[in-house]
Design a protein around this motif. Structure first.
Motif, PDB file in Angstrom:
ATOM      1  N   CYS A 119      77.925  88.669  -9.291  1.00 46.44           N
ATOM      2  CA  CYS A 119      76.876  88.430  -8.257  1.00 46.44           C
ATOM      3  C   CYS A 119      76.952  89.315  -7.140  1.00 46.44           C
ATOM      4  CB  CYS A 119      76.812  87.026  -7.783  1.00 46.44           C
ATOM      5  SG  CYS A 119      78.348  86.579  -6.912  1.00 46.44           S
ATOM      6  N   THR A 120      75.801  89.363  -6.220  1.00 49.88           N
ATOM      7  CA  THR A 120      75.678  90.045  -5.058  1.00 49.88           C
ATOM      8  C   THR A 120      75.364  89.327  -4.012  1.00 49.88           C
ATOM      9  OG1 THR A 120      73.506  90.354  -5.594  1.00 49.88           O
ATOM     10  CG2 THR A 120      74.969  91.990  -6.356  1.00 49.88           C
ATOM     11  N   PRO A 121      76.083  89.405  -2.990  1.00 53.61           N
ATOM     12  CA  PRO A 121      77.417  90.261  -2.712  1.00 53.61           C
ATOM     13  C   PRO A 121      78.370  89.306  -3.118  1.00 53.61           C
ATOM     14  CG  PRO A 121      76.813  89.180  -0.726  1.00 53.61           C
ATOM     15  CD  PRO A 121      75.805  88.698  -1.632  1.00 53.61           C
ATOM     16  N   GLU A 122      79.325  90.291  -3.865  1.00 53.43           N
ATOM     17  CA  GLU A 122      80.759  89.818  -4.259  1.00 53.43           C
ATOM     18  C   GLU A 122      81.748  90.736  -3.607  1.00 53.43           C
ATOM     19  OE1 GLU A 122      83.315  88.185  -8.181  1.00 53.43           O
ATOM     20  OE2 GLU A 122      81.085  89.066  -8.371  1.00 53.43           O
ATOM     21  N   CYS A 123      82.787  90.302  -3.306  1.00 52.74           N
ATOM     22  CA  CYS A 123      83.725  91.215  -2.547  1.00 52.74           C
ATOM     23  C   CYS A 123      85.067  91.218  -3.334  1.00 52.74           C
ATOM     24  CB  CYS A 123      84.023  90.786  -1.045  1.00 52.74           C
ATOM     25  SG  CYS A 123      82.429  90.781   0.083  1.00 52.74           S
ATOM     26  N   PHE A 124      85.552  92.268  -3.349  1.00 56.03           N
ATOM     27  CA  PHE A 124      86.754  92.527  -3.949  1.00 56.03           C
ATOM     28  C   PHE A 124      87.908  93.043  -2.917  1.00 56.03           C
ATOM     29  CE2 PHE A 124      83.882  91.807  -7.495  1.00 56.03           C
ATOM     30  CZ  PHE A 124      84.951  91.095  -8.433  1.00 56.03           C
ATOM     31  N   GLY A 125      88.938  92.318  -2.443  1.00 53.42           N
ATOM     32  CA  GLY A 125      89.829  93.009  -1.564  1.00 53.42           C
ATOM     33  C   GLY A 125      91.099  93.563  -2.014  1.00 53.42           C
ATOM     34  N   TYR A 126      91.519  94.653  -1.635  1.00 51.98           N
ATOM     35  CA  TYR A 126      92.572  95.257  -2.070  1.00 51.98           C
ATOM     36  C   TYR A 126      93.725  95.668  -1.322  1.00 51.98           C
ATOM     37  CZ  TYR A 126      90.233  95.285  -6.637  1.00 51.98           C
ATOM     38  OH  TYR A 126      89.447  94.801  -7.826  1.00 51.98           O
ATOM     39  N   ASP A 127      94.942  95.388  -1.474  1.00 50.82           N
ATOM     40  CA  ASP A 127      95.881  96.024  -0.525  1.00 50.82           C
ATOM     41  C   ASP A 127      96.139  97.447  -0.625  1.00 50.82           C
ATOM     42  OD1 ASP A 127      97.672  96.175  -2.772  1.00 50.82           O
ATOM     43  OD2 ASP A 127      98.858  94.791  -2.511  1.00 50.82           O
ATOM     44  N   ALA A 128      97.192  97.847   0.200  1.00 51.75           N
ATOM     45  CA  ALA A 128      97.431  99.206   0.162  1.00 51.75           C
ATOM     46  C   ALA A 128      97.714  99.827  -1.123  1.00 51.75           C
ATOM     47  CB  ALA A 128      98.528  99.701   1.170  1.00 51.75           C
ATOM     48  N   GLY A 129      98.406  99.309  -2.133  1.00 50.79           N
ATOM     49  CA  GLY A 129      98.906  99.435  -3.181  1.00 50.79           C
ATOM     50  C   GLY A 129      97.478  99.356  -4.553  1.00 50.79           C
ATOM     51  N   LEU A 130      96.429  98.818  -3.916  1.00 52.67           N
ATOM     52  CA  LEU A 130      95.126  98.596  -4.673  1.00 52.67           C
ATOM     53  C   LEU A 130      95.457  97.468  -5.638  1.00 52.67           C
ATOM     54  CD1 LEU A 130      93.850 102.220  -5.219  1.00 52.67           C
ATOM     55  CD2 LEU A 130      93.026 100.552  -3.706  1.00 52.67           C
ATOM     56  N   LYS A 131      95.988  96.412  -5.152  1.00 54.85           N
ATOM     57  CA  LYS A 131      96.291  95.510  -5.893  1.00 54.85           C
ATOM     58  C   LYS A 131      95.391  94.087  -5.361  1.00 54.85           C
ATOM     59  CE  LYS A 131      99.462  97.011  -8.480  1.00 54.85           C
ATOM     60  NZ  LYS A 131      99.418  97.530  -9.768  1.00 54.85           N
ATOM     61  N   LEU A 132      94.628  93.425  -6.310  1.00 55.81           N
ATOM     62  CA  LEU A 132      93.692  92.261  -5.873  1.00 55.81           C
ATOM     63  C   LEU A 132      94.178  91.223  -5.068  1.00 55.81           C
ATOM     64  CD1 LEU A 132      90.629  91.622  -5.842  1.00 55.81           C
ATOM     65  CD2 LEU A 132      91.252  89.952  -7.968  1.00 55.81           C
ATOM     66  N   ARG A 133      94.018  91.200  -3.542  1.00 58.50           N
ATOM     67  CA  ARG A 133      94.436  90.047  -2.985  1.00 58.50           C
ATOM     68  C   ARG A 133      93.392  89.048  -2.472  1.00 58.50           C
ATOM     69  NH1 ARG A 133      99.191  90.501  -4.873  1.00 58.50           N
ATOM     70  NH2 ARG A 133     100.141  92.505  -4.571  1.00 58.50           N
ATOM     71  N   TYR A 134      92.156  89.415  -2.840  1.00 60.62           N
ATOM     72  CA  TYR A 134      91.205  88.640  -1.921  1.00 60.62           C
ATOM     73  C   TYR A 134      89.776  89.022  -3.125  1.00 60.62           C
ATOM     74  CZ  TYR A 134      87.201  86.611   0.703  1.00 60.62           C
ATOM     75  OH  TYR A 134      86.072  85.847   1.228  1.00 60.62           O
ATOM     76  N   GLN A 135      89.135  87.671  -3.461  1.00 54.21           N
ATOM     77  CA  GLN A 135      88.053  87.752  -4.238  1.00 54.21           C
ATOM     78  C   GLN A 135      86.960  86.674  -3.656  1.00 54.21           C
ATOM     79  OE1 GLN A 135      88.055  87.532  -8.461  1.00 54.21           O
ATOM     80  NE2 GLN A 135      85.696  87.840  -8.729  1.00 54.21           N
ATOM     81  N   GLY A 136      85.814  87.258  -3.214  1.00 50.41           N
ATOM     82  CA  GLY A 136      85.046  85.899  -2.835  1.00 50.41           C
ATOM     83  C   GLY A 136      83.768  86.544  -1.664  1.00 50.41           C
ATOM     84  N   ARG A 137      83.515  85.765  -0.846  1.00 49.66           N
ATOM     85  CA  ARG A 137      82.535  86.118   0.078  1.00 49.66           C
ATOM     86  C   ARG A 137      82.673  86.736   1.080  1.00 49.66           C
ATOM     87  NH1 ARG A 137      81.322  79.818   2.047  1.00 49.66           N
ATOM     88  NH2 ARG A 137      82.761  79.798   3.886  1.00 49.66           N
ATOM     89  N   VAL A 138      81.766  87.205   2.111  1.00 51.14           N
ATOM     90  CA  VAL A 138      81.850  87.780   3.434  1.00 51.14           C
ATOM     91  C   VAL A 138      81.956  86.573   4.266  1.00 51.14           C
ATOM     92  CG1 VAL A 138      80.537  89.186   5.108  1.00 51.14           C
ATOM     93  CG2 VAL A 138      80.356  89.757   2.671  1.00 51.14           C
ATOM     94  N   ASP A 139      81.148  85.695   4.237  1.00 52.96           N
ATOM     95  CA  ASP A 139      81.356  84.487   5.054  1.00 52.96           C
ATOM     96  C   ASP A 139      80.428  83.720   4.389  1.00 52.96           C
ATOM     97  OD1 ASP A 139      78.450  85.080   6.191  1.00 52.96           O
ATOM     98  OD2 ASP A 139      79.662  85.901   7.946  1.00 52.96           O
ATOM     99  N   ALA A 140      79.997  82.616   5.222  1.00 50.87           N
ATOM    100  CA  ALA A 140      78.988  81.512   4.773  1.00 50.87           C
ATOM    101  C   ALA A 140      77.568  82.001   4.849  1.00 50.87           C
ATOM    102  CB  ALA A 140      79.282  80.281   5.411  1.00 50.87           C
ATOM    103  N   SER A 141      77.403  83.141   5.360  1.00 53.01           N
ATOM    104  CA  SER A 141      75.831  83.325   5.363  1.00 53.01           C
ATOM    105  C   SER A 141      75.352  83.525   3.850  1.00 53.01           C
ATOM    106  CB  SER A 141      75.596  84.856   5.990  1.00 53.01           C
ATOM    107  OG  SER A 141      76.257  84.714   7.253  1.00 53.01           O
ATOM    108  N   ARG A 142      73.992  83.010   3.954  1.00 54.58           N
ATOM    109  CA  ARG A 142      73.103  83.090   2.713  1.00 54.58           C
ATOM    110  C   ARG A 142      71.962  83.870   2.847  1.00 54.58           C
ATOM    111  NH1 ARG A 142      77.222  81.947   0.954  1.00 54.58           N
ATOM    112  NH2 ARG A 142      78.053  79.993  -0.017  1.00 54.58           N
ATOM    113  N   TYR A 143      70.944  83.332   2.948  1.00 52.69           N
ATOM    114  CA  TYR A 143      69.524  83.831   3.154  1.00 52.69           C
ATOM    115  C   TYR A 143      69.387  84.709   4.727  1.00 52.69           C
ATOM    116  CZ  TYR A 143      67.829  82.335  -1.171  1.00 52.69           C
ATOM    117  OH  TYR A 143      67.678  81.923  -2.572  1.00 52.69           O
ATOM    118  N   ALA A 144      70.289  84.258   5.601  1.00 56.28           N
ATOM    119  CA  ALA A 144      70.139  84.869   6.970  1.00 56.28           C
ATOM    120  C   ALA A 144      71.642  84.539   7.275  1.00 56.28           C
ATOM    121  CB  ALA A 144      69.371  84.012   7.824  1.00 56.28           C
ATOM    122  N   PRO A 145      71.820  85.686   8.366  1.00 55.92           N
ATOM    123  CA  PRO A 145      73.503  85.289   8.979  1.00 55.92           C
ATOM    124  C   PRO A 145      73.589  84.230   9.944  1.00 55.92           C
ATOM    125  CG  PRO A 145      72.381  87.454   9.572  1.00 55.92           C
ATOM    126  CD  PRO A 145      71.412  86.696   9.108  1.00 55.92           C
TER     127      PRO A 145
END
Length: 184
Positions: A119-145
């Protein structure tokens, strides 16, 4: 109908890519990684969930840079079905929003599939070694911040940059489904 992202396998390596950017360059995973981490955001031009989260994503990307964490946006939607998401429309979109991160085009959709993006937006957060450490949302915003929303992505990535992992909650991304090509 909104699509929610599944939980990713923490520790999984970031899939490599080489994709065209709205600034005319072709960028690879190594080109965009930060000293302390990288956020790969699957996004697009037309999704109301992206537009609602974008002001906070832009702010967070600017602030994460000070922590050595870079951000990159990738659009993987089928532009034949969704012409607003075509590469030629990504260029003015990036300029209009003054995106502080590269915005790349995944025309083949192979990169979205490699990351398991749904889906969009979908965030994949990686550490310095490019290993996945976070997957999820930016924040609780939906159609508006959402004013004063907890900065889920920012807080997780700041912690990952400092200690390598994030202990806080992970909320799944919620947004428009990636618009997959049907002629495959």
């Amino acid at each position: 109908m909104a699509t929610e992202s599944p939980a990713g396998e923490l520790g999984a390596p970031a899939p490599a890519f080489s994709l065209p950017a709205t600034d005319g360059r072709t960028l690879t995973l190594d080109d965009v990684r930060g000293e302390h981490g990288l956020v790969v955001v699957f996004m697009c031009n037309h999704c109301p969930y992206v537009l609602g989260a974008l002001p906070h994503l832009v702010r967070d990307a600017q602030e994460l840079a000070a922590h050595g964490v870079n951000v990159v946006g990738i659009s993987s939607n089928d532009a034949a079905t969704y012409p607003d998401d075509a590469f030629e429309r990504m260029v003015p979109f990036a300029a209009q929003w003054t995106l502080p991160f590269p915005y790349l085009y995944d025309e083949s959709q192979q990169i979205a599939r490699a990351y398991g993006a749904v889906c969009t937006p979908e965030c994949f957060g990686y550490d310095a070694g490019l290993k996945l450490r976070y997957q999820g949302r930016v924040d609780a915003s939906r159609y508006a911040p959402v004013p004063d929303a907890r900065r889920d992505l920012f807080e997780a990535m700041r912690e990952i940059a400092q200690v390598g992992v994030a202990q806080g909650p992970r909320y799944p991304a919620l947004g428009c489904s990636i618009k997959w090509k049907t002629d495959e």
